[in-house]
Scaffold this motif. Structure first.
Motif, PDB file in Angstrom:
ATOM      1  N   ARG A  46       9.092   4.262   3.211  1.00  0.00           N
ATOM      2  CA  ARG A  46       8.979   2.827   4.031  1.00  0.00           C
ATOM      3  C   ARG A  46       8.860   3.103   5.385  1.00  0.00           C
ATOM      4  O   ARG A  46       8.188   2.391   6.331  1.00  0.00           O
ATOM      5  CB  ARG A  46      10.124   1.958   3.899  1.00  0.00           C
ATOM      6  CG  ARG A  46      11.561   2.561   4.397  1.00  0.00           C
ATOM      7  CD  ARG A  46      12.418   1.442   4.577  1.00  0.00           C
ATOM      8  NE  ARG A  46      13.348   1.060   3.039  1.00  0.00           N
ATOM      9  CZ  ARG A  46      13.830   0.130   3.126  1.00  0.00           C
ATOM     10  NH1 ARG A  46      14.073  -0.654   4.116  1.00  0.00           N
ATOM     11  NH2 ARG A  46      14.817  -0.139   2.107  1.00  0.00           N
ATOM     12  N   ASP A  47       9.540   4.394   5.898  1.00  0.00           N
ATOM     13  CA  ASP A  47       9.361   4.717   7.448  1.00  0.00           C
ATOM     14  C   ASP A  47       8.246   5.573   7.515  1.00  0.00           C
ATOM     15  O   ASP A  47       8.237   6.245   8.941  1.00  0.00           O
ATOM     16  CB  ASP A  47      10.670   5.306   7.720  1.00  0.00           C
ATOM     17  CG  ASP A  47      11.130   6.461   7.029  1.00  0.00           C
ATOM     18  OD1 ASP A  47      10.293   7.193   6.162  1.00  0.00           O
ATOM     19  OD2 ASP A  47      11.884   7.108   7.167  1.00  0.00           O
ATOM     20  N   ALA A 122       9.829  -0.057   0.288  1.00  0.00           N
ATOM     21  CA  ALA A 122      10.184  -1.436   0.450  1.00  0.00           C
ATOM     22  C   ALA A 122       8.852  -2.216   0.692  1.00  0.00           C
ATOM     23  O   ALA A 122       7.655  -1.569   1.005  1.00  0.00           O
ATOM     24  CB  ALA A 122      11.102  -1.574   1.808  1.00  0.00           C
ATOM     25  N   ALA A 123       8.889  -3.608   0.275  1.00  0.00           N
ATOM     26  CA  ALA A 123       7.905  -4.503   0.538  1.00  0.00           C
ATOM     27  C   ALA A 123       8.559  -6.009   0.753  1.00  0.00           C
ATOM     28  O   ALA A 123       9.387  -6.042   0.111  1.00  0.00           O
ATOM     29  CB  ALA A 123       7.135  -4.587  -0.817  1.00  0.00           C
TER      30      ALA A 123
END
Length: 569
Positions: A46-47, A122-123
């Motif tokens: 995610r990052d 993540a979404a």
């Protein structure tokens, strides 16, 4: 042993045992040309950090990371001799700390993965979610544990490999030949033309047989090293130890509701066990595939899904019976029941208030998947009627009077098929009066040969009993997507229909010449070519036989690759 450093691996005694032809460790296979590094897919962090990519060995080299991980391969005349020889291998090891909890931290199993984090994905809409929860009239939260399962297919995994004229043939009971072929080409360093993979009708796949395993590569490499056929068949005990598991995750689901119990926002945080290594599809299953149905049949304005994958000293996990979609539906449906109890509203009524309404179709869900049509309230009402829900309380009282418990469960499932949207069919008329239908999917006991023959018969008129369904041979079939993700009848069926149409189109001018008619006068219906306004006709099998007799091979073998898009459904 679940986690240990290999101190020594002495194969000498085993090599001298009765009937033994060879005993190999990882180093032996590598020196003979094996990469000993199985490939897999990864999701993005995610990052933006690089997703850890620890190697997945065929045979363990320095460390074993789960009980049952193979460290050596024994080739003998019989399975009993091979097992006896395996008992003579001196395996000395030094225990390492074991990480089994479904969470991060602990002794790092892989240098590439600090805190045992395989990925962090993540979404969704974080800010919108926070605002919705802040303004909510009601908030409901619950934790759901989805335990690990083992497929336990009726037929355990197995394979055999043979070398002839510097060419490998691997026969395997899997779910696709091309996935296996690609991995053999990569790990054994072979040209694609030097590999043939066959798969017969298989006694159950369930996703578990959807990828290659260490045994398959070890058997193929051993056959190459020995120059003779090598066979392996797993046992139920092997399956319990080594087969990819399914599920094994825990999720916390939360929703913000307005005063009328409409969902304003929904968020799911999941920790998913990857096992000791990443398998080919595992990371996608609990992220992108889970995402496709995470909101189920409900119109939810804002959603956030967060998933952390962790390494543990257990066998890897991968696809099993729906792969991600059952997990997502399980969470949202269990959550709707819990929310109904906490909010004091009937669980069916809560669902009805949050259904996607008929006037909202086509509807784009959280994963940007199109739900094209549906009347979810109508289906639920029909189920309520068929189950005689109104009489449930009476039946429950009757059960209690007999000392029995009676419960009521509701689960509203929505499916999205997966896999390659392209599929290939080749139809070939044979001299023995049969039509051979070559398909790119792979039967695992579902009865494809019946369904596909019915589709071809309906479309072309070729007699059902004259159709042979041929599958699972990379030499005979150019490409295909295998079975998995509920794709087979949809994708292969569409391809069969397209191929049948092309067969008819190719034969029609030839039949017109035979019947002394122009092309536009020849009509085709129910398996028969007819000349308009006449009594001239010829059925499709007669036309194919005539083409064969005339040497028109271009007319009796037809292949079509069909791509399915959203408009096809």
């Amino acid at each position: 042993v679940a986690h240990a450093k290999i101190v020594s691996l002495d194969l000498s005694e085993a090599k001298e045992a009765d009937g033994v032809h060879a005993v190999y460790c990882a180093q032996d296979l590598v020196e003979a040309g094996l990469k000993n590094n199985m490939r897999y897919g990864i999701v993005r962090m995610r990052d933006g950090r690089r997703t850890p990519r620890p190697p997945r060995p065929v045979l363990a080299e320095d460390v074993v990371r789960f009980a049952g991980e193979p460290v050596a391969v024994v080739i003998a005349d019989t399975a009993v001799q091979a097992k006896d020889a395996a008992e003579l291998i001196e395996f000395d090891y030094e225990d390492l700390p074991v990480h089994l909890g479904l969470g991060t931290g602990g002794y790092a199993m892989h240098e590439e993965a600090p805190e045992n984090v395989a990925f962090d994905w993540a979404a969704g809409e974080g800010d919108a979610i926070d605002a919705a929860f802040a303004d909510a009239a009601h908030v409901v939260s619950m934790q759901l544990d989805d335990n690990r399962v083992i497929a336990n297919s009726m037929e355990p995994r197995g394979c055999y490999a043979e070398w002839s004229d510097n060419r490998l043939h691997l026969a395997i009971n899997g779910q696709s030949v091309w996935v296996i072929l690609d991995e053999l080409v990569y790990n054994l360093g072979l040209d694609r033309s030097a590999v043939r993979v066959t798969t017969p009708d298989v006694g159950g796949g369930f996703g578990m047989k959807g990828c290659i395993y260490p045994e398959n590569l070890a058997v193929a490499q051993a056959a190459r090293m020995l120059g003779r056929t090598v066979h392996w068949m797993g046992t139920r005990s092997d399956a319990m130890l080594n087969d990819n598991g399914g599920r094994d995750l825990t999720s916390v689901a939360e929703a913000a509701f307005d005063e009328d119990f409409r969902i304003l926002a929904y968020r799911v945080g999941t920790v998913a066990n990857m096992g000791a290594y990443i398998s080919p599809y595992a990371q996608f299953i609990q992220t992108e595939l889970f995402q496709k149905v995470v909101t189920g049949v409900y119109d939810i304005p804002h959603t956030l899904q967060e998933v952390v994958g962790v390494f543990t000293n257990t066998a890897p996990v991968d696809a099993y019976r729906g792969a991600g979609r059952p997990e997502g539906i399980y969470v949202i449906e269990r959550f709707m029941d819990r929310a109904a109890r906490e909010l004091g509203i009937d669980s069916l009524e809560l669902r009805r208030r949050n259904f996607i309404k008929p006037n909202q179709f086509p509807y784009r869900n959280f994963a940007n998947e199109t739900v094209d049509v549906g009347d979810f309230d109508k289906v639920l009402s029909r189920a309520e009627e068929e189950a005689d829900l109104a009489g449930f309380d009476r039946r429950r009282r009757e059960s209690e009077a007999e000392g029995r418990l009676r419960g009521l469960g509701v689960c509203y499932y929505i499916e999205t098929i997966l896999g390659d949207p392209n599929e290939t069919t080749r139809i070939e008329f044979a001299k023995d009066g049969f039509a051979n239908m070559y398909v790119g999917t792979q039967s695992n006991g579902q009865g494809h040969e019946t369904a596909y023959a019915q589709i071809l018969h309906e479309r072309s008129g070729i007699p059902f009993e004259r159709i042979r369904c041929i599958q699972g041979d990379s030499d005979l079939i150019r490409t295909g997507g295998g079975t998995g993700g509920s794709r087979s009848v949809t994708t292969q069926g569409t391809s069969i229909r397209g191929t049948a149409d092309k067969v008819i189109a190719k034969l029609s001018p030839f039949v017109a010449d035979l019947l002394d008619a122009s092309d536009h006068e020849v009509l085709f219906e129910e398996g028969t070519f007819r000349v308009a306004n006449s009594n001239k006709y010829m059925d499709i099998m007669e036309a194919a036989s005539a083409a064969l007799a005339a040497g028109r091979n271009d007319l009796v073998s037809t292949e079509v690759e069909t791509e399915i898009d959203d408009k096809s459904f």
